[in-house]
Motif scaffolding. Structure first.
Motif, PDB file in Angstrom:
ATOM      1  N   LEU A 357       0.858  -1.186   0.000  1.00 50.61           N
ATOM      2  CA  LEU A 357       0.000   0.000   0.000  1.00 50.61           C
ATOM      3  C   LEU A 357       0.893   1.234   0.000  1.00 50.61           C
ATOM      4  CD1 LEU A 357      -1.386   0.614   3.602  1.00 50.61           C
ATOM      5  CD2 LEU A 357       0.390  -1.065   3.118  1.00 50.61           C
ATOM      6  N   PRO A 358       0.332   2.421  -0.224  1.00 43.43           N
ATOM      7  CA  PRO A 358       1.173   3.626  -0.246  1.00 43.43           C
ATOM      8  C   PRO A 358       1.941   3.802   1.066  1.00 43.43           C
ATOM      9  CG  PRO A 358      -1.012   4.119  -1.093  1.00 43.43           C
ATOM     10  CD  PRO A 358      -1.077   2.731  -0.538  1.00 43.43           C
ATOM     11  N   ALA A 359       3.184   4.189   0.963  1.00 44.88           N
ATOM     12  CA  ALA A 359       4.047   4.283   2.145  1.00 44.88           C
ATOM     13  C   ALA A 359       3.501   5.266   3.172  1.00 44.88           C
ATOM     14  CB  ALA A 359       5.461   4.692   1.722  1.00 44.88           C
ATOM     15  N   ASP A 360       2.984   6.411   2.727  1.00 48.62           N
ATOM     16  CA  ASP A 360       2.475   7.393   3.688  1.00 48.62           C
ATOM     17  C   ASP A 360       1.237   6.870   4.400  1.00 48.62           C
ATOM     18  OD1 ASP A 360       0.945   7.481   1.378  1.00 48.62           O
ATOM     19  OD2 ASP A 360       0.618   9.654   1.450  1.00 48.62           O
ATOM     20  N   ALA A 361       0.386   6.138   3.663  1.00 48.39           N
ATOM     21  CA  ALA A 361      -0.812   5.555   4.279  1.00 48.39           C
ATOM     22  C   ALA A 361      -0.423   4.492   5.300  1.00 48.39           C
ATOM     23  CB  ALA A 361      -1.714   4.959   3.207  1.00 48.39           C
ATOM     24  N   ALA A 362       0.562   3.669   4.965  1.00 51.08           N
ATOM     25  CA  ALA A 362       0.999   2.604   5.872  1.00 51.08           C
ATOM     26  C   ALA A 362       1.475   3.181   7.198  1.00 51.08           C
ATOM     27  CB  ALA A 362       2.109   1.784   5.217  1.00 51.08           C
ATOM     28  N   LYS A 363       2.259   4.230   7.128  1.00 53.76           N
ATOM     29  CA  LYS A 363       2.795   4.850   8.345  1.00 53.76           C
ATOM     30  C   LYS A 363       1.679   5.414   9.217  1.00 53.76           C
ATOM     31  CE  LYS A 363       6.110   8.361   9.872  1.00 53.76           C
ATOM     32  NZ  LYS A 363       7.073   9.409   9.431  1.00 53.76           N
ATOM     33  N   SER A 364       0.736   6.098   8.591  1.00 53.16           N
ATOM     34  CA  SER A 364      -0.350   6.728   9.335  1.00 53.16           C
ATOM     35  C   SER A 364      -1.278   5.700   9.970  1.00 53.16           C
ATOM     36  CB  SER A 364      -1.144   7.636   8.397  1.00 53.16           C
ATOM     37  OG  SER A 364      -2.277   8.162   9.041  1.00 53.16           O
ATOM     38  N   ILE A 365      -1.623   4.654   9.219  1.00 51.22           N
ATOM     39  CA  ILE A 365      -2.558   3.638   9.725  1.00 51.22           C
ATOM     40  C   ILE A 365      -1.914   2.839  10.860  1.00 51.22           C
ATOM     41  CG2 ILE A 365      -3.919   1.594   9.109  1.00 51.22           C
ATOM     42  CD1 ILE A 365      -4.075   2.802   6.241  1.00 51.22           C
ATOM     43  N   LYS A 366      -0.635   2.549  10.735  1.00 53.89           N
ATOM     44  CA  LYS A 366       0.070   1.855  11.822  1.00 53.89           C
ATOM     45  C   LYS A 366      -0.029   2.645  13.122  1.00 53.89           C
ATOM     46  CE  LYS A 366       3.664  -0.925   9.577  1.00 53.89           C
ATOM     47  NZ  LYS A 366       5.124  -1.077   9.377  1.00 53.89           N
ATOM     48  N   THR A 367       0.149   3.948  13.011  1.00 54.95           N
ATOM     49  CA  THR A 367       0.063   4.801  14.199  1.00 54.95           C
ATOM     50  C   THR A 367      -1.348   4.777  14.781  1.00 54.95           C
ATOM     51  OG1 THR A 367       1.785   6.248  13.311  1.00 54.95           O
ATOM     52  CG2 THR A 367       0.401   7.141  15.057  1.00 54.95           C
ATOM     53  N   LYS A 368      -2.350   4.879  13.907  1.00 58.66           N
ATOM     54  CA  LYS A 368      -3.743   4.883  14.358  1.00 58.66           C
ATOM     55  C   LYS A 368      -4.112   3.613  15.119  1.00 58.66           C
ATOM     56  CE  LYS A 368      -6.145   7.660  10.826  1.00 58.66           C
ATOM     57  NZ  LYS A 368      -7.234   7.623   9.823  1.00 58.66           N
ATOM     58  N   TYR A 369      -3.615   2.489  14.636  1.00 58.81           N
ATOM     59  CA  TYR A 369      -4.051   1.188  15.168  1.00 58.81           C
ATOM     60  C   TYR A 369      -3.042   0.575  16.138  1.00 58.81           C
ATOM     61  CZ  TYR A 369      -8.078   1.105  12.081  1.00 58.81           C
ATOM     62  OH  TYR A 369      -9.284   1.394  11.470  1.00 58.81           O
ATOM     63  N   LYS A 370      -2.053   1.361  16.544  1.00 59.00           N
ATOM     64  CA  LYS A 370      -0.994   0.826  17.406  1.00 59.00           C
ATOM     65  C   LYS A 370      -1.539   0.309  18.726  1.00 59.00           C
ATOM     66  CE  LYS A 370       3.550   2.051  19.251  1.00 59.00           C
ATOM     67  NZ  LYS A 370       4.574   3.133  19.356  1.00 59.00           N
ATOM     68  N   LYS A 371      -2.421   1.078  19.367  1.00 60.82           N
ATOM     69  CA  LYS A 371      -2.958   0.671  20.673  1.00 60.82           C
ATOM     70  C   LYS A 371      -3.804  -0.593  20.556  1.00 60.82           C
ATOM     71  CE  LYS A 371      -2.979   5.152  23.027  1.00 60.82           C
ATOM     72  NZ  LYS A 371      -3.833   6.183  23.682  1.00 60.82           N
ATOM     73  N   LEU A 372      -4.645  -0.646  19.541  1.00 59.51           N
ATOM     74  CA  LEU A 372      -5.497  -1.822  19.382  1.00 59.51           C
ATOM     75  C   LEU A 372      -4.673  -3.056  19.033  1.00 59.51           C
ATOM     76  CD1 LEU A 372      -8.821  -0.729  17.623  1.00 59.51           C
ATOM     77  CD2 LEU A 372      -8.449  -1.487  19.956  1.00 59.51           C
ATOM     78  N   ALA A 373      -3.611  -2.874  18.256  1.00 60.19           N
ATOM     79  CA  ALA A 373      -2.734  -4.006  17.928  1.00 60.19           C
ATOM     80  C   ALA A 373      -2.102  -4.553  19.199  1.00 60.19           C
ATOM     81  CB  ALA A 373      -1.659  -3.569  16.939  1.00 60.19           C
ATOM     82  N   ALA A 374      -1.677  -3.657  20.090  1.00 62.96           N
ATOM     83  CA  ALA A 374      -1.087  -4.090  21.358  1.00 62.96           C
ATOM     84  C   ALA A 374      -2.115  -4.794  22.234  1.00 62.96           C
ATOM     85  CB  ALA A 374      -0.511  -2.886  22.091  1.00 62.96           C
ATOM     86  N   ALA A 375      -3.389  -4.413  22.058  1.00 60.37           N
ATOM     87  CA  ALA A 375      -4.450  -5.014  22.868  1.00 60.37           C
ATOM     88  C   ALA A 375      -4.978  -6.315  22.285  1.00 60.37           C
ATOM     89  CB  ALA A 375      -5.603  -4.021  23.016  1.00 60.37           C
ATOM     90  N   GLY A 376      -4.509  -6.681  21.082  1.00 64.38           N
ATOM     91  CA  GLY A 376      -4.918  -7.977  20.551  1.00 64.38           C
ATOM     92  C   GLY A 376      -5.529  -7.978  19.177  1.00 64.38           C
ATOM     93  N   LEU A 377      -5.823  -6.795  18.578  1.00 67.05           N
ATOM     94  CA  LEU A 377      -6.337  -6.776  17.216  1.00 67.05           C
ATOM     95  C   LEU A 377      -5.273  -7.338  16.278  1.00 67.05           C
ATOM     96  CD1 LEU A 377      -8.559  -5.856  15.205  1.00 67.05           C
ATOM     97  CD2 LEU A 377      -7.341  -3.679  15.040  1.00 67.05           C
ATOM     98  N   ASP A 378      -5.668  -8.239  15.391  1.00 69.05           N
ATOM     99  CA  ASP A 378      -4.743  -8.869  14.446  1.00 69.05           C
ATOM    100  C   ASP A 378      -4.431  -7.873  13.325  1.00 69.05           C
ATOM    101  OD1 ASP A 378      -3.253 -10.517  12.866  1.00 69.05           O
ATOM    102  OD2 ASP A 378      -4.828 -12.005  12.512  1.00 69.05           O
TER     103      ASP A 378
END
Length: 512
Positions: A357-378
């Motif tokens: 996916l676009p590099a800028d989108a990847a960076k932004s989405i990773k940041t958005k979903y960081k907390k949920l990923a740590a909490a268990g979202l796949d």
């Protein structure tokens, strides 16, 4: 949430219209983050209209599977230790099965094995015995002009010409899967009478109406070219279209397709009769507007998209799928991180996989979903693509060759690779070359290789026609123009691209 060993979880199974249960029998550490921990999970032999009480909990036992090719085995495998949000903790008991598993599953059990076992037990006992016996029967039988073993379970390249061709299939007592080219009236009565046949692939059937409503099929791959009506049975869960989809196609399905996942090529699948689809997979996307999909299929819980690569528009509209649990993309572009919905807008989401996916989108989405990923979202967001990759792949002018009737896939792939190679050479020349004679020499070599490569590709099949000939020339001019523009940006007046001499090289060498 990480479970505790012995925890029993329940989940509602749509196909059973009841709750099913599973137990965590162990936990295993893996290298990396907490969300990489694994749990061994055992499917239990229990269903209920409501969550179990204490008495029912203590009566639970492992599910013993002996349907089809299973031989009294338990459904026990390692999965992610993160408990999916729809699973409800019902209690905790000492593990009901203590042997360690060496099987790794794709996800938590959702009652599928329990459903299959119940279905199997509903089949006539004599036929079940014949099936089990045939699994180990290597005696050879004649099916048309082919010699096959009685243990054959998958029949490929079946081209029935008569009722006799179909009747011979009765010798295969454990047949579960047919791939058929053509059509004969007797095929569907045979399938309807055989409770074990659960998968059918059918192409070049020439029918406008197909009625499989009395069959036991769970998966259908069908050529929809010319098809106007498809009448499905109640057990269908997987529907795959090939061929040219008509907007007039009407499907008759249980609950408007509530338990069905549809798999289609490229275009927007607007099909009458399946408005309550559970899952949708779209492959070979070049351009896709997601907004109409929300209107056509408002109850989707799974959406998987594969680009060719391609672009998607209106990605923000996916937040309107309130039930969305799984969203995955591969090789898709045309969006940025701001457009992608925030995690709060997906209350049911359990899996988010975005690959290439676009590099800028990847960076932004990773940041958005960081907390949920740590909490268990796949969450997996990988292969962030820079503009250079998009220029070579998404904007590759020869990508349109893939799929043209008279062009082999290998030729389309080779042309696309040649463009990528030339684009890289142009880039390197614009950045590193400061000598007029040297740059001209390298350009001549590039044009020679470009032209000779197409000569060799065209020599045997002659696939380069007027349209392709023009495209090959236009691509060359665009490559040279691009180099010229980049040199001008350097404000280097001493180096020029001699277009005319390079076109002469092209015209002198080309055989197409």
């Amino acid at each position: 949430m990480i479970p505790t060993v012995g925890d029993i979880y329940c989940v509602y199974v749509e196909k059973l219209q009841q709750y099913a249960a599973c137990q965590v029998t162990g936990l295993k550490e893996t290298e990396g983050k907490t969300s990489d921990m694994l749990a061994s999970v055992l499917q239990l032999d229990w269903t209920g209209d409501q969550l179990p009480n204490e008495t029912q909990l203590h009566q639970m036992k492992p599910l013993i599977c002996n349907f089809y090719f299973w031989n009294d085995r338990v459904d026990h495998s390692f999965v992610s230790a993160i408990v999916p949000s729809q699973y409800v903790l019902a209690g905790n008991l000492p593990p009901l099965f203590t042997e360690e598993t060496n099987t790794y599953g794709g996800g938590w059990p959702i009652g599928e094995k329990l459903y299959l076992q119940r279905e199997w037990e509903g089949i006539d006992a004599i036929r079940r015995a014949e099936f089990k016996q045939a699994v180990h029967d290597d005696e050879e039988v004649m099916i048309g002009d082919r010699v096959m073993r009685r243990s054959t379970s998958t029949l490929r390249d079946f081209s029935p010409k008569s009722e006799e061709d179909v009747t011979e299939l009765a010798q295969l007592h454990c047949l579960t899967h047919i791939e058929m080219n053509g059509y004969t009236e007797s095929i569907f009565p045979f399938i309807e009478d055989n409770p074990f046949i659960n998968e059918l692939h059918i192409i070049d059937h020439g029918q406008t109406i197909l009625d499989i409503s009395k069959s036991h099929l769970t998966k259908l791959i069908v050529d929809v070219s010319g098809l106007r009506e498809l009448i499905l049975n109640t057990k269908m869960t997987s529907l795959n279209f090939t061929g040219e989809l008509s907007p007039d196609l009407r499907i008759v399905a249980l609950k408007d397709g509530k338990c069905i996942t549809l798999n289609v090529p490229s275009g927007l699948p607007q099909v009458t009769g399946i408005s309550r689809l559970e899952g949708l997979h779209i492959r070979d996307i070049t351009e896709l507007n997601l907004e109409p999909l929300v209107q056509y299929y408002p109850e989707l819980s799974e959406l998987r998209l594969w680009g060719k690569p391609g672009n998607v528009s209106n990605i923000e509209t996916i937040q309107q799928w309130a039930n969305l649990q799984t969203f995955t993309t591969y090789d898709l572009f045309g969006f940025n991180g701001k457009q992608f919905p925030d995690p709060e807008q997906f209350p049911e989401l359990t899996r988010l996989w975005l690959t290439s996916l676009p590099a800028d989108a990847a960076k932004s989405i990773k940041t958005k979903y960081k907390k949920l990923a740590a909490a268990g979202l796949d969450v997996e967001i990988t292969k962030a693509r820079k503009p250079e990759w998009l220029a070579e792949n998404l904007n590759n002018p020869f990508r349109d060759w893939d799929g043209r009737d008279h062009i082999k896939a290998a030729h389309a792939k080779k042309a696309a690779q040649l463009y990528k190679q030339c684009l890289k050479e142009i880039r390197q020349l614009s950045q590193n070359c400061n000598n007029q004679e040297a740059i001209h020499k390298q350009l001549v070599s590039m044009v020679e290789n470009y032209t000779q490569t197409f000569n060799k590709m065209d020599a045997k099949t002659g696939f380069i026609e007027t349209v392709e000939r023009e495209e090959i020339y236009v691509v060359l001019t665009e490559l040279l123009d691009q180099l010229n523009e980049q040199l001008e940006l350097r404000q280097d007046d001493l180096i020029k691209v001699n277009h005319e001499e390079l076109y002469e090289v092209f015209d002198r060498l080309r055989d197409f």
